[in-house]
Enzyme design. Structure first.
Site, short mmCIF file in Angstrom:
data_model
loop_
_atom_site.label_atom_id
_atom_site.label_comp_id
_atom_site.label_asym_id
_atom_site.label_seq_id
_atom_site.Cartn_x
_atom_site.Cartn_y
_atom_site.Cartn_z
N LYS A 131 -8.32 -8.17 -2.42
CA LYS A 131 -7.18 -8.27 -1.50
C LYS A 131 -7.43 -9.47 -0.58
CE LYS A 131 -6.46 -3.24 -1.08
NZ LYS A 131 -6.91 -2.05 -0.31
N GLU A 145 4.24 3.26 -0.55
CA GLU A 145 4.29 2.24 -1.60
C GLU A 145 5.35 2.54 -2.64
OE1 GLU A 145 0.53 1.01 -3.18
OE2 GLU A 145 -0.46 1.23 -1.26
O1 LIG Z 1 -6.21 1.46 -0.63
C1 LIG Z 1 -5.57 0.63 -1.27
O2 LIG Z 1 -5.98 0.26 -2.35
C2 LIG Z 1 -4.30 0.01 -0.71
C3 LIG Z 1 -3.20 -0.03 -1.72
O3 LIG Z 1 -2.94 1.23 -2.28
O4 LIG Z 1 -3.88 0.68 0.45
P1 LIG Z 1 -3.97 -0.04 1.87
O5 LIG Z 1 -3.26 -1.31 1.79
O6 LIG Z 1 -3.35 0.93 2.84
O7 LIG Z 1 -5.44 -0.23 2.14
MG LIG Z 2 -7.85 1.53 -2.21
#
Ligand SMILES: O=C(O)[C@@H](CO)OP(=O)(O)O
Ligand SMILES: [Mg+2]
Length: 426
Positions: A336, A204
């Protein structure tokens, strides 16, 4: 009433160089909206799954099957629907898929379509998306959580903590929060260079975590804040994503860096000690997604002091948020869209969180693109906080720079008030 005339998918590429799905929705008025599915690396067991296949690359991470489903199933079902009815569009997608985790059509195909439809509706209304979503209600720009060091699944498990982030609690505007964070980011880079530890960046964009212990990472972050001429705990505080599901299961946690194994109580004790010694204001997934007892115990011990964020544990699911609130596990949720599956489900999780008095943080994934929809979602939904990763990769800067553009429209900034728990809205 503007209706969907065409839905098209195409393969585009994400920040880790893997193919992903872009969808373009065209309306009968000529308005167009696009959406690109991001991709996680540290995924929750209960989140919507991407549809991948053996095509496109030797690595076998192709998205041909997801694109075929858009053409075969999604487009015919959506053509003719009123674009203003996002709930109906998303319900159609959910029913069409017919699985609990979007595994038939693919979470990537479904979320990109849902995002594209929402963007088309805003374009049709002639409004920036945040304004379209706010529907005239007063909204504020979110407080950003920005990564300085990467780790965990985003850095070859070089350290156990996945995200070491800062929150510019002393900032009076979004732009100032970014300026303060930039100082910390570059200060951290200077420290790493000075120690001969500068080895590039993690997934990231946070600096590569060339540390011998997890605490060394925390100490270095504090030094970086000081090195930027800022006061840790006042101007700038620390936010951690422990992502404990990545190194813990069945109540056992193995910190690979230190080579020690803890039970749930033991890991809680380590984290509580960190809360005492470092200016931490937010901690995400402190225990594994399957360790609800541990999450409840940790929330009981620390929930009045810090924000405790459920990511893998809550997977942007309204029912899981409600259950966690009833049990007293966590006091904040990461949102998300590709974890939930659709925009409507993401919004449902946000509403459930607000009703429960949880803080809300809209978040990017570790695999991202130039798509900046999450900035508009967090602003238009008045979510309070936004997590995007680091400060120095263009798929991240696309989001931060979009927020600056929105701030130019004269929007106020949440600032540190976003960290105070809201009163329950029900
Ligand atoms: O765990 C998280 O919060 C995300 C962003 O840092 O990671 P990933 O998209 O790999 O789940
Ligand atoms: Mg996370």
């Amino acid at each position: 009433m503007s209706r969907i005339k065409d839905v098209r998918g195409r393969q585009v590429w994400d920040s880790r160089g893997w193919p992903t799905v872009e969808v373009e929705v065209t309306l009968d008025t000529g308005a167009v909206g696009r959406g690109i599915a991001p991709a996680g690396a540290s995924r929750g067991a209960h989140e919507a799954v991407e549809l991948r296949d053996g095509g496109a690359l030797l690595g076998g991470k192709g998205v041909r099957t997801a694109l075929a489903g858009i053409e075969r199933d999604i487009a015919p079902a959506l053509v003719g629907l009123p674009v203003s009815d996002q709930a109906r569009i998303d319900r159609t997608l959910i029913d069409l898929d017919g699985t609990p985790n979007r595994s038939r059509l693919g979470g990537n195909a479904v979320v990109a379509t849902s995002m594209a439809a929402l963007n088309a509706a805003a374009a049709d209304a002639g409004l920036p998306l945040w304004r379209h979503l706010a529907e005239g209600r007063p909204v504020r720009l979110p407080l950003p959580q920005i990564q300085i060091f990467g780790g965990g699944a985003h850095a070859g498990r070089r350290i156990d903590i996945q995200d070491l982030m800062v929150i510019a609690t002393g900032a009076g505007s979004f732009g100032q929060a970014l300026e303060m964070t930039a100082e910390v980011y570059h200060s951290a880079g200077r420290i790493m260079a000075g120690r001969g530890l500068l080895q590039g960046v993690a997934d990231e964009g946070g600096w590569w975590p060339a540390f011998d212990t997890n605490e060394e990472a925390l100490d270095t972050l504090v030094r970086a804040i000081e090195g930027a001429g800022l006061v840790p705990g006042e101007d700038v505080c620390i936010a951690l994503d422990i992502a404990a599901s990545e190194f813990g299961r069945n109540g056992r946690y193995r910190l690979g860096l230190e080579g020690v194994e803890y039970d749930s109580d033991g890991l809680c004790a380590v984290l509580l000690d960190w809360l005492d010694r470092y200016p931490i204001v937010s901690i995400e997934d402190p225990l594994a997604e399957d360790d609800e007892t541990g999450l409840v115990a940790f929330t009981r011990a620390a929930g009045t002091r810090v924000q405790i964020v459920g990511d893998d544990y809550l997977v942007t699911d309204a029912r899981r948020v409600e259950a966690a609130a009833a049990k007293g596990a966590c006091n904040a949720v990461l949102l998300k869209p590709n974890q939930a599956g659709t925009i409507t489900e993401t919004q449902d999780a946000l509403a459930a969180a607000k009703a429960a008095g949880f803080n809300t943080i809209v978040s990017a994934r570790s695999g991202e693109t130039e798509d900046a929809i999450i900035v508009h979602l967090s602003t238009g939904w008045n979510a309070g906080q936004l997590k995007v990763g680091s400060f120095a990769r263009s798929e991240r800067m696309a989001k931060w720079n979009e927020a600056i553009r929105i701030e130019s429209a004269g929007l106020p900034f949440f600032g540190r008030s976003a960290l105070q728990r809201p009163t329950r809205s029900t």
